[in-house]
Design a protein around this motif. Structure first.
Motif, short mmCIF file in Angstrom:
data_model
loop_
_atom_site.label_atom_id
_atom_site.label_comp_id
_atom_site.label_asym_id
_atom_site.label_seq_id
_atom_site.Cartn_x
_atom_site.Cartn_y
_atom_site.Cartn_z
N VAL A 64 0.64 23.01 13.96
CA VAL A 64 0.28 21.50 14.24
C VAL A 64 1.71 20.85 14.40
O VAL A 64 2.57 20.89 14.04
CB VAL A 64 -0.59 20.87 13.01
CG1 VAL A 64 -0.09 20.46 11.98
CG2 VAL A 64 -1.25 19.59 13.75
N ASP A 65 1.44 19.77 15.58
CA ASP A 65 2.69 18.72 16.00
C ASP A 65 2.21 17.66 14.77
O ASP A 65 1.67 16.68 15.09
CB ASP A 65 2.56 18.49 17.27
CG ASP A 65 3.71 17.67 17.68
OD1 ASP A 65 4.35 16.89 16.65
OD2 ASP A 65 4.02 17.43 18.74
N LYS A 66 2.90 17.87 13.74
CA LYS A 66 2.74 17.00 12.71
C LYS A 66 3.04 15.26 13.22
O LYS A 66 2.70 14.48 12.75
CB LYS A 66 3.57 17.08 11.21
CG LYS A 66 2.99 18.26 10.70
CD LYS A 66 3.76 18.80 9.56
CE LYS A 66 4.86 19.63 9.57
NZ LYS A 66 5.59 19.97 8.36
N THR A 97 0.48 10.24 5.97
CA THR A 97 1.62 10.85 6.56
C THR A 97 2.26 11.83 5.71
O THR A 97 2.59 13.01 5.94
CB THR A 97 2.66 9.84 7.17
OG1 THR A 97 2.16 8.92 8.04
CG2 THR A 97 3.90 10.58 7.76
N MET A 98 2.35 11.42 4.41
CA MET A 98 3.04 12.52 3.44
C MET A 98 2.03 13.56 3.11
O MET A 98 2.78 14.69 2.93
CB MET A 98 3.40 11.60 2.27
CG MET A 98 4.53 10.57 2.04
SD MET A 98 5.94 11.20 2.77
CE MET A 98 6.70 9.96 3.55
N GLN A 99 0.69 13.49 3.21
CA GLN A 99 0.01 14.51 2.88
C GLN A 99 -0.05 15.36 4.10
O GLN A 99 0.10 16.84 3.76
CB GLN A 99 -1.46 14.06 2.66
CG GLN A 99 -2.17 14.97 2.12
CD GLN A 99 -3.67 15.20 2.64
OE1 GLN A 99 -3.86 14.54 3.83
NE2 GLN A 99 -4.38 16.03 2.23
N VAL A 100 -0.14 14.85 5.36
CA VAL A 100 -0.07 15.91 6.54
C VAL A 100 1.16 16.57 6.58
O VAL A 100 0.97 17.87 6.48
CB VAL A 100 -0.41 15.06 7.84
CG1 VAL A 100 -0.07 15.85 8.76
CG2 VAL A 100 -1.87 14.43 7.83
N CYS A 101 2.19 15.82 6.34
CA CYS A 101 3.64 16.58 6.47
C CYS A 101 3.71 17.61 5.13
O CYS A 101 4.77 18.25 5.31
CB CYS A 101 4.63 15.35 6.64
SG CYS A 101 4.53 14.72 8.26
N GLY A 102 3.34 17.22 3.98
CA GLY A 102 3.20 18.16 3.03
C GLY A 102 2.46 19.34 3.04
O GLY A 102 2.64 20.08 2.06
N CYS A 153 0.70 12.27 13.23
CA CYS A 153 0.81 11.09 12.24
C CYS A 153 1.18 9.85 13.18
O CYS A 153 1.43 8.77 12.60
CB CYS A 153 1.82 11.38 11.48
SG CYS A 153 1.51 12.58 10.11
N GLY A 154 1.51 10.06 14.33
CA GLY A 154 1.90 8.89 15.03
C GLY A 154 3.37 8.53 14.98
O GLY A 154 3.73 7.15 15.00
N LEU A 155 4.24 9.11 14.63
CA LEU A 155 5.79 8.78 14.21
C LEU A 155 6.39 8.70 15.31
O LEU A 155 5.99 9.28 16.60
CB LEU A 155 6.09 9.72 13.34
CG LEU A 155 5.58 9.97 11.97
CD1 LEU A 155 6.12 11.25 11.31
CD2 LEU A 155 5.77 8.68 11.13
N PHE A 190 12.73 8.88 11.85
CA PHE A 190 11.53 8.28 12.23
C PHE A 190 11.92 6.70 12.22
O PHE A 190 12.15 6.12 11.23
CB PHE A 190 10.21 8.61 11.42
CG PHE A 190 10.15 10.34 11.62
CD1 PHE A 190 9.75 10.66 12.95
CD2 PHE A 190 10.20 10.84 10.62
CE1 PHE A 190 9.57 12.13 12.87
CE2 PHE A 190 10.12 12.14 10.56
CZ PHE A 190 9.92 12.86 11.83
N ASP A 191 11.25 6.10 13.39
CA ASP A 191 11.58 4.55 13.21
C ASP A 191 10.82 3.77 12.34
O ASP A 191 10.93 2.56 11.76
CB ASP A 191 10.81 4.07 14.74
CG ASP A 191 11.57 2.76 14.97
OD1 ASP A 191 12.74 2.34 14.66
OD2 ASP A 191 10.85 1.81 15.38
N GLU A 192 9.58 4.54 11.79
CA GLU A 192 8.62 3.96 10.75
C GLU A 192 9.17 3.80 9.44
O GLU A 192 8.83 3.26 8.52
CB GLU A 192 7.55 4.80 10.76
CG GLU A 192 6.44 4.49 12.12
CD GLU A 192 6.81 5.50 12.94
OE1 GLU A 192 6.57 5.08 14.40
OE2 GLU A 192 7.85 6.08 13.09
#
Length: 169
Positions: free
Chosen positions: A97-99, A85-90, A103-105, A117-119
């Motif tokens: 892209v809809d990050k 998640t950190m890599q995709v969002c960074g 990432c399933g957040l 995010f609930d996670e």
């Protein structure tokens, strides 16, 4: 266990230690549109007798437009295992892209419809209190900043927000 509200005054110093070991997601926008990005720079403390969180965003980042157009932002600390998640969002832009979906957040909303995010392990919901551009002329020791500027992009804008809500597990 779901996130639940917590009094900002009761947060422990642990939250200060996650920057450097775990990155965080900075998110701005509202229920109609938002963007998130990985951040490694963050400052927590007090100014004007308020609990505050300070973050830094380059004008080239997609999140910048959300930071500029909204009064609230959030900082969410995800578990250490969320490296993908950190890599995709960074590394990916919300323009392309809809990050959040990738990432399933799970989106939640705090004060001012600020998305988070609930996670997350911890979340700070902040209301902007002070905004200023970093000024290269004010840097005392140029050696430390060399890796962060040059061809990498423009100087960051500083956003200091009053922490108006906090959530933890």
């Amino acid at each position: 266990m779901k996130l639940h509200p917590v009094d900002v005054k009761t947060l422990t110093p642990e939250i200060f230690q996650v920057f450097g070991t775990q990155n965080a997601l900075l998110t701005a926008g509202d229920k109609t549109a938002c963007n998130t990005m990985t951040i490694g720079w963050c400052q927590l403390g007090r100014i004007w007798n308020l609990p505050v969180c300070t973050v830094y965003v380059r004008p080239e980042r997609y999140t910048y437009q959300f930071m500029e157009s909204h009064d609230y932002f959030t900082v969410a600390i995800l578990p250490a295992g969320e490296r993908k998640t950190m890599q995709v969002c960074g590394t990916k832009s919300g323009r392309d892209v809809d990050k959040i979906k990738e990432c399933g957040l799970t989106l939640c909303y705090g004060a001012g419809d600020a998305p988070f995010f609930d996670e997350a392990e911890w979340v700070l919901v902040c209301k902007k209190a002070y905004v200023q551009d970093m000024d290269p002329a004010c840097v005392v020791d140029q050696v430390h900043i060399a890796p962060y500027y040059g061809e990498k992009g423009g100087w960051h804008r500083i956003y200091t927000g009053e922490v108006v809500e906090a959530y933890t597990r």
